[in-house]
Scaffold this active site. Sequence first.
Site, short mmCIF file in Angstrom:
data_model
loop_
_atom_site.label_atom_id
_atom_site.label_comp_id
_atom_site.label_asym_id
_atom_site.label_seq_id
_atom_site.Cartn_x
_atom_site.Cartn_y
_atom_site.Cartn_z
N LYS A 62 0.88 -1.39 0.09
CA LYS A 62 0.11 -0.07 0.06
C LYS A 62 0.84 1.32 -0.13
CE LYS A 62 -3.87 -2.34 2.30
NZ LYS A 62 -4.53 -3.07 3.30
N GLN A 106 -4.79 -1.98 9.92
CA GLN A 106 -4.63 -3.18 9.06
C GLN A 106 -5.25 -4.15 10.04
OE1 GLN A 106 -3.27 -3.65 5.98
NE2 GLN A 106 -3.88 -5.89 6.15
N ASP A 129 -10.99 2.91 4.43
CA ASP A 129 -11.49 1.24 4.50
C ASP A 129 -12.94 1.22 4.20
OD1 ASP A 129 -9.86 -0.84 3.92
OD2 ASP A 129 -9.47 -1.31 6.17
#
Length: 296
Positions: A62, A106, A129
């Site tokens: 990422k 994460q 997200d």
Amino acid sequence: MTSYDDFARTPGGAILMNGSLLRDEIVAGIRAEIDALGNPAVCLATVLVGSDEPSRIYVRAKHKKAAEAGLVSRNIELRETATQGEVEAAVQDLVDDVDVHGILVQLPLPGGLDPEPVIDLIPPEKDVDGLTERSMGRLVRGRPGHVGCTPRGVMALLRRYGVETSGRRAVVIGRSTLVGLPQVLLLGRKGCDTTVTLAHSRTTDLAGVCREADIIVAAAGMARLVTADFVKPGAAVVDVGVSRTESGIVGDVDFAAVQEIAGAITPMPGGTGPMTIASLLENTLDAARLLGAVPA
Ligand code: NAD
């Protein structure tokens, strides 16, 4: 734009919905947009807790792509033994920091930590997200906000590779809040206009249900669940699943058999994985817009 006829095809003749190529197009597009805006510092912050190796690999990927897209990125690392309070404090610092536009925690967090109160701290503008209940609510209500990266990436693949959606039938396999549920909402909403069926582990005659579909999105996490007898000739088949098996990483779709029948198919790897990262970067630029840091 490449014309529909120019797309690469599998040996069986299906259009290969190449997520790596589309990701590169999207990254270059974001870079051009950032340059045109005079290089504002649009910032993605990630929070990585513990030493889970796949999580570290995902986070590294990422940041690499964020840099290529001209975004600034920050990674906050906490040790495996971090307490719930320490993780929440790290996220709260990013929430309060006006120089940070997108926040991604994460997952999974190490055992013993509860992700829910951590995720709840993220305001919808910074929730790149698309995971929080407020982001999900905005999606349901059709208000501006972030859509989960994987479902957004799937929609981009279908659009880019010319898959007809209006009036078509779609089946989504899997009902998680991360993938399946938002995918159903996106496929069914105005402008996309498919008639969607949500299939899951209790669905009877899954193969028969899928054979009705013009579009199949497989997000069950069951290696090679979707075999040739699930697929109507000419259907578009998108593989989201990732299973780690003895023979390596395997998707939910039996690619070799299905590509003989499908009209379009994602490769695995190189399909939805790269698109998830591309969508994260798009969400980060959108976050900067929602926060007024760059012009809308
Ligand atoms: P999850 O475990 O939360 O949900 C899986 C869903 O699949 C459940 O709703 C379950 O009902 C359904 N399911 C399980 N077995 C089934 C079966 N035999 N038949 C029909 N339905 C079945 O998983 P998730 O977080 O939604 O992720 C799904 C898969 O996608 C996983 O393999 C995950 O690793 C992968 N994933 C990939 C990406 C990507 O970028 N490609 C991103 C996120 C998740």
